[in-house]
Design an enzyme around this catalytic site. Sequence first.
Site, PDB file in Angstrom:
ATOM      1  CB  CYS A 154      -0.942  -0.051   1.204  1.00 49.44           C
ATOM      2  SG  CYS A 154      -2.285   1.148   1.204  1.00 49.44           S
ATOM      3  CB  ILE A 155       0.762   4.406   1.927  1.00 50.72           C
ATOM      4  CG1 ILE A 155       1.338   5.818   1.753  1.00 50.72           C
ATOM      5  CG2 ILE A 155       0.714   4.008   3.401  1.00 50.72           C
ATOM      6  CD1 ILE A 155       1.230   6.362   0.355  1.00 50.72           C
TER       7      ILE A 155
END
Length: 219
Positions: free
Chosen positions: A139-140
């Site tokens: 994800c991030i």
Amino acid sequence: MDQKILRFAVILAGCGNKDGAEIHESVLTLLSIDRAGHQYQCFAPDVPQARVVNFLTNEEMKEKRNVLLEAARIARSKIKPLSDFREGDFDILVMPGGNGVAYNLCTFAVDGDKMTVLPQVESAVRAMHAAGKPIGALCISPVIIAKVLKKVKVTFGKDEKINAIFQKSGAIPVNSDARGIVVDHDNKIVTTPCYMLDARISELGEGIEKLVGQLIKLV
């Protein structure tokens, strides 16, 4: 010959996608490691949570919480402070995503390209990379890898704004869907975008299982 049991260190950023670690991503990571026949130890920094969000209204709350205590919910209390992490005890490092990564493990959510990384997190990433051990980021979380290691190939899903930020410092962003992974063989980095995209949990599961499988191959 029996398969060597590998040890994964999993860094969590709290509990909950809006202000901590993304729960689906975290649990699917632990499940994939276990299904592959390996072991994991969860870690989280023992620091105040940057913000607390009401998950029904999306409004910030005045509560104060601790990242380690919140992450212990996901780990079923089997978690250690990140200050206890030692590179020599582990074969692979993994960081699930969630907004807590961008607020609690680094300051990307607030500072963008001027972000800083929590020293304990940066130390763990540098130690594993220096030892030639694989690192996975979901994800991030690849923003931390790109900030710390600079010239790495990672994915931020299809977020061209984030791509542009890290291209300036030498990273090579590669667009991917939630089922896919991006592998930097030279640096032993594996990333998958998860909820950086509008994805279904089944798509996340596929991408995370691929990520864990590729990390094992890189050991």
